[in-house]
Design an enzyme around this catalytic site. Structure first.
Site, short mmCIF file in Angstrom:
data_model
loop_
_atom_site.label_atom_id
_atom_site.label_comp_id
_atom_site.label_asym_id
_atom_site.label_seq_id
_atom_site.Cartn_x
_atom_site.Cartn_y
_atom_site.Cartn_z
N SER A 60 0.90 -1.29 0.28
CA SER A 60 -0.03 -0.07 0.00
C SER A 60 0.77 1.36 -0.19
O SER A 60 2.09 1.17 0.33
CB SER A 60 -0.73 0.17 1.15
OG SER A 60 -1.56 -0.97 1.38
N1 SAH Z 1 -1.07 -5.25 4.01
C1 SAH Z 1 -0.13 -5.32 2.78
C2 SAH Z 1 -0.84 -4.76 1.63
C3 SAH Z 1 -2.14 -5.36 1.19
S1 SAH Z 1 -2.33 -6.12 -0.31
C4 SAH Z 1 1.21 -4.88 3.09
O1 SAH Z 1 1.39 -4.14 3.92
O2 SAH Z 1 1.97 -5.09 2.28
C5 SAH Z 1 -3.82 -7.13 0.27
C6 SAH Z 1 -3.46 -8.66 0.36
O3 SAH Z 1 -4.83 -9.45 1.11
C7 SAH Z 1 -3.02 -9.63 -0.76
O4 SAH Z 1 -1.69 -9.89 -0.30
C8 SAH Z 1 -4.05 -10.45 -0.79
O5 SAH Z 1 -3.42 -11.91 -1.11
C9 SAH Z 1 -4.50 -10.51 0.68
N2 SAH Z 1 -6.03 -11.19 0.60
C10 SAH Z 1 -7.08 -10.91 -0.10
N3 SAH Z 1 -7.75 -11.56 0.38
C11 SAH Z 1 -7.60 -12.37 1.60
C12 SAH Z 1 -8.17 -13.23 2.65
N4 SAH Z 1 -9.69 -13.76 2.32
N5 SAH Z 1 -7.63 -13.68 3.67
C13 SAH Z 1 -6.23 -13.38 3.77
N6 SAH Z 1 -5.60 -12.64 2.94
C14 SAH Z 1 -6.13 -12.02 1.86
#
Ligand code: SAH
Length: 215
Positions: A60
């Site tokens: 992000s």
């Molecule tokens: N917090 C992260 C950025 C978020 S990107 C950072 O600091 O880098 C969003 C993430 O959510 C992705 O890696 C995606 O694979 C994950 N994601 C999406 N749906 C999800 C779910 N149901 N359970 C766990 N992770 C999930």
């Protein structure tokens, strides 16, 4: 630009955009964001931009990490659940603000890389897990704070019930590839008060796990 100058420039940009919480600003300053992204992007680590981290996912934008961390109103007494570990960067920022952080990621390879990184960098109060975060964190009843870093059309029930009484949840809600709304939810008993904090854009929150081949 030297790295300290790039960090200072980012901090100034965050302040100019309205981030005022000194604990949050200090955490952003201290976490080495370059360590959470592929080497090809290291030079851009202190830009106020979202950047690709593989598997079609992004780390992000620092402003969004700061905005969500500030909105979460997290203190060093709180136990925090993060859904969507991704690179682990947001978890590292939260680890400096909270007592303990639990973070879950549905891509196994990403979960493992993030866990390794967080260990190497000695964010010892973070626990990583590979799994589907829409189901909450099995075995842990409630959390003082919950942050979801992927956008769903609605908030999973399991997360609403995992929020402690008096707890705060911050999450983007809305459709894929459109502007979503950042929501803050405060629980008091069985009441959930909802506030809208503005437009954001996140990758989708996907229920279930990827097929093994896609891991
Ligand atoms: N917090 C992260 C950025 C978020 S990107 C950072 O600091 O880098 C969003 C993430 O959510 C992705 O890696 C995606 O694979 C994950 N994601 C999406 N749906 C999800 C779910 N149901 N359970 C766990 N992770 C999930």
């Amino acid at each position: 630009m030297s790295e300290p100058a790039a960090r200072a420039k980012l901090l100034a940009a965050l302040r100019a955009e309205g981030i005022a919480d000194e604990r949050v600003l200090d955490a952003i300053k201290r976490v080495p964001r370059d360590r959470f992204m592929p080497p090809a992007f290291h030079e851009r680590a202190w830009e106020n931009a979202a950047l690709p981290i593989g598997h079609g996912q992004t780390i992000s934008q620092p402003y969004i990490v700061a905005l969500m961390s500030e909105a979460l109103e997290v203190s060093d007494r709180h136990i925090v659940l993060e859904i969507g570990t991704g690179s682990g960067y947001q978890a590292a920022v939260l680890s400096l603000l909270a007592r303990r952080v639990f973070t879950v990621e549905r891509h196994r390879a990403m979960a493992e890389t993030a866990e390794k990184r967080l260990k190497e960098l000695r964010y010892n109060n973070v626990t990583c897990r590979f799994g589907d975060g829409t189901k909450g964190w099995p075995g842990q009843s409630t959390f003082d704070r919950i942050m979801v870093t992927a956008a769903g059309n609605s908030l999973p029930d399991a997360l609403m019930t995992s929020l402690a009484d008096g707890g705060v949840l911050v999450a983007p809600v809305g459709e894929e590839k459109r502007d979503q709304t950042l929501m803050r939810i405060r629980r008091t008993g069985d009441e959930y008060a909802v506030e809208e904090l503005g437009a954001v854009r996140f990758v989708p929150l996907v229920a279930g796990l990827p097929r093994a081949a896609k891991g």
